[in-house]
Design a protein around this motif. Structure first.
Motif, PDB file in Angstrom:
ATOM      1  N   ALA A   1      21.105 -54.820 -24.664  1.00 25.36           N
ATOM      2  CA  ALA A   1      20.900 -56.648 -24.884  1.00 25.36           C
ATOM      3  C   ALA A   1      21.357 -57.676 -24.388  1.00 25.36           C
ATOM      4  O   ALA A   1      20.983 -59.363 -25.118  1.00 25.36           O
ATOM      5  CB  ALA A   1      19.593 -57.034 -27.040  1.00 25.36           C
TER       6      ALA A   1
ATOM      7  N   TYR B   1      13.973 -58.059 -24.196  1.00 25.83           N
ATOM      8  CA  TYR B   1      13.351 -59.035 -24.891  1.00 25.83           C
ATOM      9  C   TYR B   1      12.177 -59.093 -25.368  1.00 25.83           C
ATOM     10  O   TYR B   1      11.583 -59.974 -25.307  1.00 25.83           O
ATOM     11  CB  TYR B   1      13.763 -60.385 -24.781  1.00 25.83           C
ATOM     12  CG  TYR B   1      15.649 -60.162 -25.484  1.00 25.83           C
ATOM     13  CD1 TYR B   1      15.754 -60.592 -26.442  1.00 25.83           C
ATOM     14  CD2 TYR B   1      16.461 -59.975 -24.390  1.00 25.83           C
ATOM     15  CE1 TYR B   1      16.928 -60.253 -26.768  1.00 25.83           C
ATOM     16  CE2 TYR B   1      18.008 -59.961 -24.710  1.00 25.83           C
ATOM     17  CZ  TYR B   1      18.116 -60.560 -26.032  1.00 25.83           C
ATOM     18  OH  TYR B   1      19.479 -60.208 -26.713  1.00 25.83           O
TER      19      TYR B   1
ATOM     20  N   PHE C   1      14.468 -63.664 -22.936  1.00 26.12           N
ATOM     21  CA  PHE C   1      15.201 -64.144 -24.333  1.00 26.12           C
ATOM     22  C   PHE C   1      14.478 -65.723 -25.148  1.00 26.12           C
ATOM     23  O   PHE C   1      14.577 -66.331 -23.598  1.00 26.12           O
ATOM     24  CB  PHE C   1      16.738 -64.449 -23.560  1.00 26.12           C
ATOM     25  CG  PHE C   1      17.272 -64.946 -25.246  1.00 26.12           C
ATOM     26  CD1 PHE C   1      17.349 -64.032 -26.667  1.00 26.12           C
ATOM     27  CD2 PHE C   1      17.853 -66.252 -25.502  1.00 26.12           C
ATOM     28  CE1 PHE C   1      18.706 -64.597 -27.708  1.00 26.12           C
ATOM     29  CE2 PHE C   1      18.268 -66.772 -25.945  1.00 26.12           C
ATOM     30  CZ  PHE C   1      18.461 -65.630 -27.568  1.00 26.12           C
TER      31      PHE C   1
ATOM     32  N   HIS D   1      14.323 -64.325 -30.836  1.00 24.37           N
ATOM     33  CA  HIS D   1      15.545 -63.295 -30.035  1.00 24.37           C
ATOM     34  C   HIS D   1      16.687 -63.760 -30.866  1.00 24.37           C
ATOM     35  O   HIS D   1      18.365 -62.706 -30.920  1.00 24.37           O
ATOM     36  CB  HIS D   1      15.294 -63.083 -29.664  1.00 24.37           C
ATOM     37  CG  HIS D   1      14.380 -62.693 -29.050  1.00 24.37           C
ATOM     38  ND1 HIS D   1      14.058 -63.194 -27.639  1.00 24.37           N
ATOM     39  CD2 HIS D   1      12.936 -62.195 -29.369  1.00 24.37           C
ATOM     40  CE1 HIS D   1      12.883 -62.566 -27.630  1.00 24.37           C
ATOM     41  NE2 HIS D   1      11.875 -62.111 -28.505  1.00 24.37           N
TER      42      HIS D   1
END
Length: 526
Positions: free
Chosen positions: A74, A96, A498, A503
């Motif tokens: 990520a 995401y 994102f 997040h």
């Protein structure tokens, strides 16, 4: 914190196993007196403390370590990688498009709280036991360090979490009424544990060789420096990191390639690490990443492929020494493995055709069967270079640019790179951050680093990921990498979804919210 976990902990926490002592008690425990009798035996007390360590990396590969690997996916350092076997539960996190009920989040949360409960059991019982006072002090220090380690992992991943401070709380029915503490409260609890650990633990040099890997004074000081850094307590972080640097207990490996060399577990640079062995008699005593990170052309699963963006960062510094020990590229020879002159990175099944060299085991050193859970090696959670870079960053933000540059130079000198000692201001800051990326690459720090680092108050991750992020724009508008741009089974715009309003942390497992009857609340956006 779920009922089955509570049941297991109440009835069988002291049955926990260690690699040194694979056995169980014959009878369940009935009442406090039995616990006191159990802990009166020094071997039993060690048995329980050893069981806490088993939760540092999880007792099965997927419980903790695979979530750490997904965290790397990520970031801008890794793709999800495996394009032959699409797994929405993995790629959803990496890209995401997050499913809050992911098994990986739930297992990570659960495993850490089991570790916390084991630590709490030790801390409740060992102070009143009749074992040797020096050993008692050490065990208390180890349990405090490990409890702090677990809470630090939790707060970095989920934000504020419930604080369970004693084993007796677990036995109280009101445990399910626990609410989330604030982030500040969790950090204060961690700091308190680590300060006790610093005072209780031996130095690395004071341990016998068979005990290397246990928590040390230096490990507690290093983790405390890191905790201060994450809270932007720059002066305290700088001071604590310098204490470790000046302790004489650790030194940088002369050769960067030796840090993760098989057979060098607990080397001179290692501050806190878990050693893995090959022993077919037991399951899950060996390393996992050589397989889960390994190329699909080399008996691996192909997850967590290094990006060309990361490779370019090395190339921009002329940093071949660290590059060759960090990334293996399809078609190239493997540095340090004379048996492989043309690596099969399987670019048709692997997004980037690249593999993590740090967890790679040379062909001549592989056990048979070569399989997950049976591979020798080590997982280093904290090493001296990490602490030196804590010091450089904290010193910079503390207004001490000279000390920051001196620490930066220590890291660059090892790999033969010059340091511009006239750097100042944001250019120095950026140089320190870049050095951290190169030095610690693929060791599972990157996501946490870009979440916490800020430019004018904006987290760096929001400048790197998202629809206008530099990483997304590089991949969609600039890159001509022959592997990444042709294998589009993993989208080239990974990271586009994102959202900094969501997040910066992961979702709390919904099952925990249900079991708490809503007393534990979800993070915004999930």
């Amino acid at each position: 914190m779920k009922k089955i976990v509570l049941f297991l902990l109440v009835i069988a926490t002291v049955f926990v196993t260690s690699c040194d002592k694979e056995e169980f008690l014959d009878q369940p425990l009935y009442g406090r007196q039995t616990l006191e009798d159990f802990f009166a035996n020094a071997d039993n007390s060690e048995f329980v403390v050893n069981g806490i360590y088993r939760k540092v990396n999880g007792e099965s590969w997927w419980q903790v370590n695979f979530q750490r690997q997904i965290n790397e996916m990520a970031s801008d350092d890794n793709w999800a990688g495996n394009t032959l076997q699409p797994r929405p539960d993995i790629t959803g996190i990496a890209q995401y498009n997050v499913f809050p009920g992911s098994t990986y989040f739930n297992s990570f949360w659960e495993s850490h709280y089991i570790g916390i409960t084991r630590a709490n059991l030790a801390l409740d019982q060992i102070p009143n036991s009749d074992i040797d006072e020096d050993i008692k002090t050490q065990y208390i220090g180890e349990a405090r360090f490990l409890r702090a380690f677990f809470y630090f992992d939790l707060v970095r991943n989920f934000g504020g979490v419930p604080i369970v401070a004693s084993y007796q709380e677990i036995l109280d029915p009101s445990i399910n009424d626990k609410t989330r503490a604030s982030v500040a409260e969790v950090y204060a609890f961690i700091e308190e544990d680590l300060m006790v650990a610093v005072n209780n633990l031996p130095r690395k040099s004071e341990y016998a060789s068979v005990d290397l890997g246990r928590a040390t004074k230096g490990a507690a000081q290093s983790l405390l420096a890191k905790v201060y850094l994450y809270q932007e307590k720059w002066g305290q972080a700088q001071s604590m990191a310098k204490t470790v640097m000046d302790s004489g207990e650790y030194s940088l490996e002369a050769d960067f390639a030796d840090i993760y060399r098989v057979g060098n577990a607990h080397g001179v640079e290692s501050i806190f690490a878990i050693e893995f062995i090959n022993n077919p008699t037991f399951r899950e005593v060996g390393a996992q990443y050589a397989i889960t990170n390994g190329s699909r052309g080399d008996r691996g699963w192909g997850w967590g492929s290094p990006t060309s963006d990361l490779e370019n960062a090395f190339l921009s510094e002329g940093d071949n020494i660290r590059l060759r020990s960090t990334i293996i590229k399809h078609g190239d020879p493997v540095f340090g493995d004379p048996a492989v002159t043309e690596f099969d990175g399987k670019p048709t099944e692997n997004k980037s055709g690249r593999t993590n060299r740090k967890y790679y085991v040379p062909v001549g050193e592989r056990p048979e069967p070569y399989q997950r859970g049976q591979i020798p090696g080590q997982y280093i959670h904290i090493r001296l270079a990490d602490v030196i870079l804590f010091h450089a960053e904290a010193a910079y933000f503390n207004g001490d640019e000279t000390s920051a540059k001196n620490s930066l130079k220590l890291i660059r000198d090892r790999v033969g790179l010059s340091t511009n000692m006239s750097l100042s201001g944001s250019a120095l800051r950026d140089a320190i951050w870049k050095e951290r990326r190169l030095e610690m690459a693929l060791e599972q720090h990157r996501l946490y680093d870009i979440r916490r680092q800020k430019i004018n108050g904006v987290p760096r991750i929001a400048l790197i990921l998202g629809p206008n992020g530099s990483f997304v724009k590089y991949n969609t508008e600039v890159s001509t990498d022959p592997f990444e741009t042709t294998n589009l089974l993993e989208p080239q715009d990974s990271g586009r979804l994102f959202d900094p309003n969501i997040h910066m942390v992961w979702p709390v497992p919904p099952e925990e919210i249900q079991l708490s009857r809503g007393n534990i609340t979800q993070n915004p956006g999930y």
